[in-house]
Structure formats: C-alpha cells, structure tokens
Design an enzyme around this catalytic site. Structure first.
Site, PDB file in Angstrom:
ATOM      1  N   LEU A 171       0.700  -1.252  -0.310  1.00  0.00           N
ATOM      2  CA  LEU A 171      -0.123  -0.125   0.300  1.00  0.00           C
ATOM      3  C   LEU A 171       0.699   1.430  -0.531  1.00  0.00           C
ATOM      4  O   LEU A 171       2.018   1.321   0.520  1.00  0.00           O
ATOM      5  CB  LEU A 171      -0.652   0.269   1.061  1.00  0.00           C
ATOM      6  CG  LEU A 171      -2.483  -0.997   1.533  1.00  0.00           C
ATOM      7  CD1 LEU A 171      -2.752  -0.734   2.390  1.00  0.00           C
ATOM      8  CD2 LEU A 171      -3.253  -1.115   0.184  1.00  0.00           C
ATOM      9  N   GLU A 207      -9.177  -0.253   8.843  1.00  0.00           N
ATOM     10  CA  GLU A 207      -9.008  -1.263  10.156  1.00  0.00           C
ATOM     11  C   GLU A 207      -6.898  -0.956  10.585  1.00  0.00           C
ATOM     12  O   GLU A 207      -6.137  -0.157  10.136  1.00  0.00           O
ATOM     13  CB  GLU A 207      -8.178  -2.527   8.677  1.00  0.00           C
ATOM     14  CG  GLU A 207      -9.481  -2.943   8.489  1.00  0.00           C
ATOM     15  CD  GLU A 207      -9.033  -3.576   7.080  1.00  0.00           C
ATOM     16  OE1 GLU A 207      -8.315  -3.921   6.734  1.00  0.00           O
ATOM     17  OE2 GLU A 207     -10.236  -4.258   6.204  1.00  0.00           O
ATOM     18  N   LYS A 256      -3.419  -1.255  10.504  1.00  0.00           N
ATOM     19  CA  LYS A 256      -1.920  -2.078   9.970  1.00  0.00           C
ATOM     20  C   LYS A 256      -1.673  -2.636  10.485  1.00  0.00           C
ATOM     21  O   LYS A 256      -0.711  -2.108  11.774  1.00  0.00           O
ATOM     22  CB  LYS A 256      -1.046  -0.950   9.100  1.00  0.00           C
ATOM     23  CG  LYS A 256      -0.092  -1.192   8.758  1.00  0.00           C
ATOM     24  CD  LYS A 256       0.454  -0.363   7.570  1.00  0.00           C
ATOM     25  CE  LYS A 256       1.489  -0.996   6.593  1.00  0.00           C
ATOM     26  NZ  LYS A 256       2.276  -1.567   6.866  1.00  0.00           N
ATOM     27  N   ASP A 308       1.841  -5.128  12.387  1.00  0.00           N
ATOM     28  CA  ASP A 308       2.748  -5.446  12.147  1.00  0.00           C
ATOM     29  C   ASP A 308       3.210  -6.656  12.000  1.00  0.00           C
ATOM     30  O   ASP A 308       3.797  -7.145  13.085  1.00  0.00           O
ATOM     31  CB  ASP A 308       4.364  -4.574  13.390  1.00  0.00           C
ATOM     32  CG  ASP A 308       4.767  -3.768  12.732  1.00  0.00           C
ATOM     33  OD1 ASP A 308       5.213  -3.883  11.160  1.00  0.00           O
ATOM     34  OD2 ASP A 308       5.483  -3.326  13.472  1.00  0.00           O
ATOM     35  N   TYR A 351      -7.574 -10.232   6.339  1.00  0.00           N
ATOM     36  CA  TYR A 351      -8.182  -8.597   6.107  1.00  0.00           C
ATOM     37  C   TYR A 351      -8.116  -7.850   4.417  1.00  0.00           C
ATOM     38  O   TYR A 351      -8.808  -7.566   4.216  1.00  0.00           O
ATOM     39  CB  TYR A 351      -6.886  -7.547   6.681  1.00  0.00           C
ATOM     40  CG  TYR A 351      -5.595  -7.708   6.249  1.00  0.00           C
ATOM     41  CD1 TYR A 351      -5.300  -8.160   5.169  1.00  0.00           C
ATOM     42  CD2 TYR A 351      -4.665  -7.835   7.352  1.00  0.00           C
ATOM     43  CE1 TYR A 351      -4.060  -7.606   4.359  1.00  0.00           C
ATOM     44  CE2 TYR A 351      -2.999  -7.737   6.995  1.00  0.00           C
ATOM     45  CZ  TYR A 351      -3.447  -7.815   5.281  1.00  0.00           C
ATOM     46  OH  TYR A 351      -1.775  -8.444   4.820  1.00  0.00           O
ATOM     47  N   LYS A 379       0.582   5.941   8.610  1.00  0.00           N
ATOM     48  CA  LYS A 379       1.875   5.631   8.897  1.00  0.00           C
ATOM     49  C   LYS A 379       2.105   6.596  10.588  1.00  0.00           C
ATOM     50  O   LYS A 379       1.931   7.647  10.283  1.00  0.00           O
ATOM     51  CB  LYS A 379       3.046   5.492   8.153  1.00  0.00           C
ATOM     52  CG  LYS A 379       3.506   4.243   7.050  1.00  0.00           C
ATOM     53  CD  LYS A 379       2.863   2.639   7.185  1.00  0.00           C
ATOM     54  CE  LYS A 379       5.178   2.670   8.076  1.00  0.00           C
ATOM     55  NZ  LYS A 379       5.493   2.078   6.968  1.00  0.00           N
ATOM     56  N   CYS A 396      24.940  -5.768  47.052  1.00  0.00           N
ATOM     57  CA  CYS A 396      23.374  -4.799  47.365  1.00  0.00           C
ATOM     58  C   CYS A 396      23.628  -3.185  46.834  1.00  0.00           C
ATOM     59  O   CYS A 396      24.232  -2.856  47.672  1.00  0.00           O
ATOM     60  CB  CYS A 396      22.557  -5.489  48.004  1.00  0.00           C
ATOM     61  SG  CYS A 396      21.302  -4.084  48.016  1.00  0.00           S
ATOM     62  N   CYS A 402      21.995  -2.707  50.919  1.00  0.00           N
ATOM     63  CA  CYS A 402      22.114  -3.404  51.526  1.00  0.00           C
ATOM     64  C   CYS A 402      24.264  -3.951  51.997  1.00  0.00           C
ATOM     65  O   CYS A 402      23.245  -3.820  53.079  1.00  0.00           O
ATOM     66  CB  CYS A 402      21.232  -4.250  52.629  1.00  0.00           C
ATOM     67  SG  CYS A 402      21.646  -5.925  51.266  1.00  0.00           S
ATOM     68  N   CYS A 434      19.660  -9.250  46.094  1.00  0.00           N
ATOM     69  CA  CYS A 434      20.193 -10.024  46.856  1.00  0.00           C
ATOM     70  C   CYS A 434      19.789 -10.576  47.505  1.00  0.00           C
ATOM     71  O   CYS A 434      18.411 -10.897  47.364  1.00  0.00           O
ATOM     72  CB  CYS A 434      20.090  -8.164  47.574  1.00  0.00           C
ATOM     73  SG  CYS A 434      19.591  -8.045  48.801  1.00  0.00           S
ATOM     74  N   CYS A 479      16.763  -7.133  53.658  1.00  0.00           N
ATOM     75  CA  CYS A 479      17.132  -5.490  53.102  1.00  0.00           C
ATOM     76  C   CYS A 479      15.841  -4.884  53.480  1.00  0.00           C
ATOM     77  O   CYS A 479      15.230  -4.877  52.297  1.00  0.00           O
ATOM     78  CB  CYS A 479      18.348  -6.583  51.444  1.00  0.00           C
ATOM     79  SG  CYS A 479      18.074  -4.854  50.265  1.00  0.00           S
TER      80      CYS A 479
HETATM   81  S1  IVH Z   1      -4.478  -4.151   2.741  1.00  0.00           S
HETATM   82  C1  IVH Z   1      -4.263  -4.562  -1.735  1.00  0.00           C
HETATM   83  N1  IVH Z   1      -4.849  -4.209   5.326  1.00  0.00           N
HETATM   84  O1  IVH Z   1       0.523  -4.408   4.942  1.00  0.00           O
HETATM   85  C2  IVH Z   1      -4.463  -4.649  -0.220  1.00  0.00           C
HETATM   86  N2  IVH Z   1      -2.941  -4.733   4.471  1.00  0.00           N
HETATM   87  O2  IVH Z   1       1.890  -2.378   3.196  1.00  0.00           O
HETATM   88  C3  IVH Z   1      -3.152  -5.458   0.676  1.00  0.00           C
HETATM   89  N3  IVH Z   1      -0.351  -4.656   6.547  1.00  0.00           N
HETATM   90  O3  IVH Z   1       1.843  -5.539   2.670  1.00  0.00           O
HETATM   91  C4  IVH Z   1      -2.914  -5.178   1.625  1.00  0.00           C
HETATM   92  N4  IVH Z   1      -1.999  -4.954   8.353  1.00  0.00           N
HETATM   93  O4  IVH Z   1       1.399  -7.252   4.534  1.00  0.00           O
HETATM   94  C5  IVH Z   1      -3.664  -4.291   4.423  1.00  0.00           C
HETATM   95  N5  IVH Z   1      -4.954  -4.478   7.707  1.00  0.00           N
HETATM   96  C6  IVH Z   1      -4.090  -4.308   6.814  1.00  0.00           C
HETATM   97  C7  IVH Z   1      -3.098  -4.793   7.161  1.00  0.00           C
HETATM   98  C8  IVH Z   1      -2.038  -4.697   5.675  1.00  0.00           C
HETATM   99  C9  IVH Z   1      -1.108  -4.557   7.547  1.00  0.00           C
HETATM  100  C10 IVH Z   1       0.660  -5.010   6.031  1.00  0.00           C
HETATM  101  C11 IVH Z   1       0.812  -5.978   4.362  1.00  0.00           C
HETATM  102  C12 IVH Z   1       0.916  -5.323   3.551  1.00  0.00           C
HETATM  103  C13 IVH Z   1       1.246  -3.684   3.888  1.00  0.00           C
HETATM  104  C14 IVH Z   1       1.164  -2.989   2.637  1.00  0.00           C
END
Ligand code: IVH
Length: 666
Positions: free
Chosen positions: A83, A111, A113, A115, A220, A309, A403, A406, A421, A426
């Site tokens: 994305l 949604e 994102k 990690d 997702y 982000k 320590c 003490c 300790c 103590c």
């Molecule tokens: S949608 C075509 N939804 O973020 C759409 N991606 O920078 C496909 N990711 O490659 C992705 N949470 O690994 C989508 N709720 C979410 C996500 C998500 C994490 C990651 C995913 C993607 C990357 C994009």
C-alpha cells in the site's frame, strides 16, 4: 469397523477444529483443556494406527514436525501488492479528494495496520492446501508447514469452498518479550521487533520451531470477492469471518469522510499501547468493491487504499548514567538515566535495562547517544547505542557485585539472567514487598502509596505485612506526623480495616509468590477456594491447572510448604483477614447477576477488561461475540458490527452513560 474408525476420526477432527476456533479465534472455549487433550490424543492414536485416514490438514499437525529442505517458490495468481504510505491527515485528505473526484462515495473501512508479515492462504474444498509469503509480490515462498502450526488459521473451513484469503501473520508483544528473555539466557542476539521475529519464525525449515513461536494471524483481504457475489469490503470481512477466519473485529470499522477517519486514528492512538500486538498505522480502504475496480491499480499499489503510518516512536538522547534498583524479590535492575527527552507526549528520564546481560547485549556505554522508543506499552526502552557517535569519552558499564541498599553480596543462579540480593531483611526488598502488598490489584489500600510506605518503614511503624494491620497502635504518632491529621489517619485506618474483607485472590497476589500475577492469583483462588486448602495442596494439583506450568507450580508448592509463610498467614487470620475466595456469589445486582454481556467499542470511563471483571464479580458473564444467548450488548464509542448484530437480534443495548450509572452505584 474401518467405517466406524473413519467416522470417529471425522467426528474428532470436527470437534477439535471447532474447539480450536472457539479458543483461539473467539476466545470463548466450551471444552476444558483436559477434554481437548483427551480428544486430540485419541485422534493421534487413531491416525497412527490407521494411516490411510491420516490427512495433511488434521488438527494433529498443528504441533509441527514437518521439516522441509528448501522453500518452494509459489507464483501468486493475483499479485500481492503493498500500500502507498501517507504520514499526515493532509495526505489522507488528498487521498479522500482523489476518491471524491472520481465520483466515488467516500465510504471507507478503517483497519489497523498489523506489524507482521503478509500471507496468502489457499483452500480447496474447505481444506488448507498451501500458504505463501508475499515475496516480491509476484512470487512468494511456500510456508504451509509452518502456517499449519498457527492456531488462529483454520485448517478446515466451515464450508467446503475454494478460496484464497490474505492477512498478516504476527507475533504478540508478550511472546517477543518472552522469546528475547530466552535468547539472553542462550547468548543469542535479541530479536529487534515483532516483524523481524514473525518473519524469522515463518521462514523456518523445521515447523517444530515455528510451532514454539506462538504466532497469530488476522485476515483482511479477499482477492476474488466477485466469485462469491460480495459487494463491499466490509461484507468480504464478514464473509471470511463466517468461514472461520479470524478478522480484527474490534478494530475494523466502516467510516464516512475525513472527519470520521480522523476520529478513528485518534482512537487507535489511544488504545494502541494496550493492544497485545503491534500496529504501525491505519489502513484506509474504499468500501465498495465496484468503486475499487473503477479506481484500479498503479503498477505497485491499489488506488483505493492508503496506509497511514504513525509518527516515529523513536528519539535520540544521551545515556547519562546506569543506576541499580532492588525489587521485592531482591532482583537487581539496571536503569538508564537519560537526558530528559520528549517522546510521544511525555518526558522520559529513565528506562529499564532489565539486567546485566541486556546491557552487554546492547553494548551500552555510559555517555552513549541512544535511541529510545515506547515499544509494547507505555514503558520506554532503549533500542540501541549510536556507536558511530562515540567520541572515546564513554565509560564501560560495570555490573555491581553488592546490593546498593544493604551491601550484601549479590548472587546469580546458574542458568538465570538476573542478579539477586539474597538478604531477606534488605530494606529495599521489604519496602518493595509492602508497596506490592498494598497496591491496587493486591490489597488495594487507599492511602498507603509508595512514598508513605517508605516513610512508615523508616519510622518503624510498618516493618512487615502484619504491621499494616497493627498500624492503629501508632494512631497517636501518626496524627502528629507532618501532613497528617485526625481525618486522614482515620481514613487510612478504615481503608486498612476494609482491606481485611478482600477476597482471597487479592491476598494471594499481594503475598508476591514468584511468578503469580493477579490473573493467576484469581485462578488459584477460584480453584482452591481457601487459604487452608492451599497449604494442603500437592505439586501435581497445582500443575494440573491451565496456565500453570511446572515453574509456577513449584513456586506455589514451595511457598505453601514454608513454615514462616504458614505462621504469617495464621497471624493475618488472627488479625481478621478473610482467607476465602468470595467470588461472584457474594455480590448480587439484579441488572448484572446471571446475565451474559458483550462489550464493544471504546468506553471512556473504564477499559473493557476492568469492566468485564466488575461484571464477572457480580456474577455476569462476558462473551466476545453477539449471539442469541447474549442478554446485553454494552456499546462504547465506535461500536462496529456487534452493535448492528445486536440490533438485528433485538438484544438489549446499554450505552456508556447507562453502564457508568450502574457501575457507579455498585
Ligand atoms: S491490505 C491490496 N490491510 O501492510 C491490499 N494490509 O503496506 C493489501 N498490512 O503488504 C493489503 N495490516 O502486509 C492490508 N489491515 C491491513 C493490513 C495490511 C497490515 C500490511 C500488509 C501489506 C502492507 C502494506
């Protein structure tokens, strides 16, 4: 005969898959651990004795065992795109305007994102056939053997359907922390973050290794929604959920326009630190699938979605010193003294460095420029030293041998990372134990905060837990203390008196038994009901309990078999402390007792976990999903689909004001 076996295998497979789904996806198990294990073992035996019925997607394969010698390449039928990133509300507004310009309604799904690492899952006839990483988006790697070990990924769907879904495999913050603790012990380099950890785990040749990594997954994306007659992305999420996939239901939300996106982001920023998993942003997707088609793709990205982000969580500052503190167990913790720096809205001056090995592993020197971040929670941590900025004036870190309070020699047991300790007298240990005993999740004695306890300790009023309940003998002296008066002393003594009525779990937690947190204390109190029973419990009985492993069981057994502890409890009993689990039965409220609740959305007056425990303490039950068995759905701000479902089913709905009124009157 063979037919009977085949039927039994099918029955067990279904039962275990359903139990797995309830436990890991819905967090609402109907089988006990013992029942689950029994069925799983039976299935294992039947499959071993009748290999012709053994299937690659049997739930017995979840423990891992399959080893591959190299990763097979897999070509994605539909490319796995990533994305475009945006970093500000203005950039989101640009995106929104582009959408509007194309005559598309600005209706989105927001949604989290997650990690982690993305995965593509392929099912045929409802069975998982293969799973692949994203790779370069065109070709990924086959990671089926590892994916099978992830309990939140179904091996068999609720319908015999052919489908590809995509989602994110991730490692929770807690699992990473645990893993790093083990790595320190084994002198292995630390895993820097949850994403690397998840990626490394999923790229193991031996699936037994992946199985130990306790990975999870949220789904997702449905690449072929038109095959199933689906019109919106939100519908696609519900469709995937119905098939047995775990979607991030608490987070996914339909919104309209930029204002609602902003509210969503603010909300996410608030709850982010408390999530069990890391998120690094928010994904905003056009909801209508027709509109998505109309908007189309660039060579790299869809034009119908962006990833916002979060601002960087890391800042640089100077490590001015490393000082040592002593915990209630005697554990010595090195702490970074930092040049004060603003990070995510608060000034950071200290950060824990956990133990000697941690400091050595990070190769920190006093005087270093270090990057710090607020990782898993609100607690800041030192990420790394900027070695390129050293000027030779930095001082080596040297672990203390005595320590700091003490002066007794510190000990480090074999195979342990921490220095202790060992002096039970103590003062630092004593004070910390007392602070813990009075703390909110323990005996919850209002008015006995950290500093007052330290003062009372130094003044000789409170030297041990027992003295808290004899504090009234010093009433006269207390009233004469600066800053105290009749009223505050009376309030304090009343709070102490009231704490005697606490249910057993608070006392158990307060006693500070090794590794026993407040949740485990509750579990123990619920299981054994009285202190007396605990003093007569054998090791095996402790170990049988879910969530209690051999180490905790040993700690419990040791604690309750020590003469001094028996004596202390007898004294506390004589002083009038309750020694029984009072449980839900003690409390009754006609609006709560006996009802089943679902909590959804965000409540501003209390977090959901605390509200659940209040409801449970009044004999209410809580579920994670709305069904006809639910009596009341409590909706906070930004309640999503659960509210819709509650309305559909005609279930009573309480808003924040109503539940707050009820809680305030309890
Ligand atoms: S949608 C075509 N939804 O973020 C759409 N991606 O920078 C496909 N990711 O490659 C992705 N949470 O690994 C989508 N709720 C979410 C996500 C998500 C994490 C990651 C995913 C993607 C990357 C994009």
């Amino acid at each position: 005969m063979k037919n009977d076996i085949k039927e039994r295998i099918e029955y067990l497979t279904k039962l275990i898959n359903e139990a797995n789904y309830e436990y890991y996806v819905q967090a609402n198990p109907s089988l006990t651990d013992q029942e689950f294990d029994k069925y799983l073992r039976e299935l294992e035996v039947l499959e071993k004795e009748n290999p012709e019925f053994d299937r690659p997607t049997s739930p017995t394969k979840r423990v891992g065992g399959e080893v591959i010698d190299k990763f097979k390449k897999v070509r994605h039928q539909i490319p796995m795109l990533s994305l475009p990133d945006v970093f500000s509300i203005e950039e989101i507004e640009d995106f929104n305007q582009r959408i509007i310009k194309e005559n598309v309604k600005p209706v989105y799904v927001c949604e989290y994102k997650i990690d982690g690492v993305s995965v593509s899952l392929h099912y045929e006839n409802g069975e998982l056939v293969y799973a692949a990483t994203r790779g370069d988006g065109i070709t990924g790697e086959d990671i089926t053997h590892n994916v099978k070990t992830i309990k939140t990924i179904p091996l068999t769907l609720k319908e015999k359907i052919n489908i590809e879904v995509r989602g994110e495999i991730y490692m929770s913050k807690k699992v990473l922390e645990q893993l790093n603790k083990e790595r320190i012990l084994n002198n292995q380099p630390l895993l820097q973050n949850v994403r690397n950890a998840a990626a490394g785990s999923i790229r193991q040749l031996d699936s037994k290794v992946a199985a130990t990594r306790k990975l999870s997954c949220f789904i997702y994306h449905l690449p072929n929604p038109e095959d199933y007659g689906i019109k919106t992305h939100f519908e696609a999420l519900q469709f995937m959920k119905k098939l047995g996939f775990r979607i991030n239901e608490d987070a996914n939300q339909q919104v309209r326009g930029i204002q609602e996106i902003e509210t969503y982001i603010n909300q996410a920023n608030l709850v982010r630190e408390n999530l069990s998993y890391e998120i690094d942003g928010i994904v905003i997707k056009v909801n209508s699938l027709n509109s998505q088609k109309q908007l189309g793709y660039t060579s790299k990205y869809p034009k119908w979605a962006v990833a916002y982000k979060f601002p960087a969580k890391e800042v640089l500052t100077r490590l001015q010193d490393i000082i040592f503190t002593v915990g209630r167990t005697g554990r010595i913790t090195p702490n970074a003294v930092l040049e004060p720096v603003l990070l995510m809205g608060s000034t950071v001056k200290r950060a824990t460095l956990h133990n000697e090995a941690y400091v050595l592993m990070k190769d920190l020197k006093i005087g270093d420029i270090v990057s710090i971040r607020k990782a898993g929670d609100v607690i800041p941590e030192v990420v790394e030293a900027k070695k390129e900025r050293r000027n030779g004036m930095e001082r080596e870190f040297i672990m203390i041998t005595k320590c700091p309070i003490c002066g007794s020699l510190l000990e480090k047991k074999k195979d342990q990372i921490d220095h202790y300790c060992m002096n039970p007298s103590c003062p630092a240990r004593k004070v910390e134990s007392l602070i813990h005993f009075c703390s909110r999740n323990a005996m919850n004695i209002d008015g006995l905060g950290d500093e007052i306890i330290e003062d009372f300790y130094n003044l000789g009023f409170i030297k041990s837990v027992k003295d808290i309940y004899l504090l009234y003998e010093h009433k006269k002296d207390l009233i004469e203390l600066e800053g105290y008066g009749h009223k505050s002393v009376d309030n304090l003594l009343t709070a102490i008196e009231n704490s005697k009525l606490n249910s057993l779990e608070r006392l158990l937690f307060g006693l500070g038994i090794g590794g026993i947190g407040n949740k485990t204390a509750l579990l123990i109190a619920k299981t054994f009901k009285s202190m007396e029973k605990l003093f007569n419990t054998e090791y095996d009985e402790f170990e049988k309990i879910r969530d209690i492993g051999p180490i905790l069981a040993q700690n419990l057994y040791d604690f309750f078999h020590e003469e001094a502890h028996f004596k202390l409890i007898q004294e506390l009993k004589t002083l009038g402390l309750n020694m029984k689990y009072l449980g839900a039965k003690e409390k009754y409220n006609e609006l709560i007792t006996g009802k089943r609740f679902v909590l959804t959305g965000t409540l501003s007056f209390m977090d959901r976990e605390s509200l659940s425990s209040i409801l449970e303490s009044y004999g209410g039950k809580t579920s994670s999903s709305v069904s006809k068995n639910v009596d009341v759905v409590i909706v906070g701000e930004k309640a999503g689909n659960k509210l819709v479902k509650a309305n559909e089913l005609g279930i009573e709905i309480w808003d924040e004001e109503k539940i707050r009124n009820i809680v305030e009157q309890l």
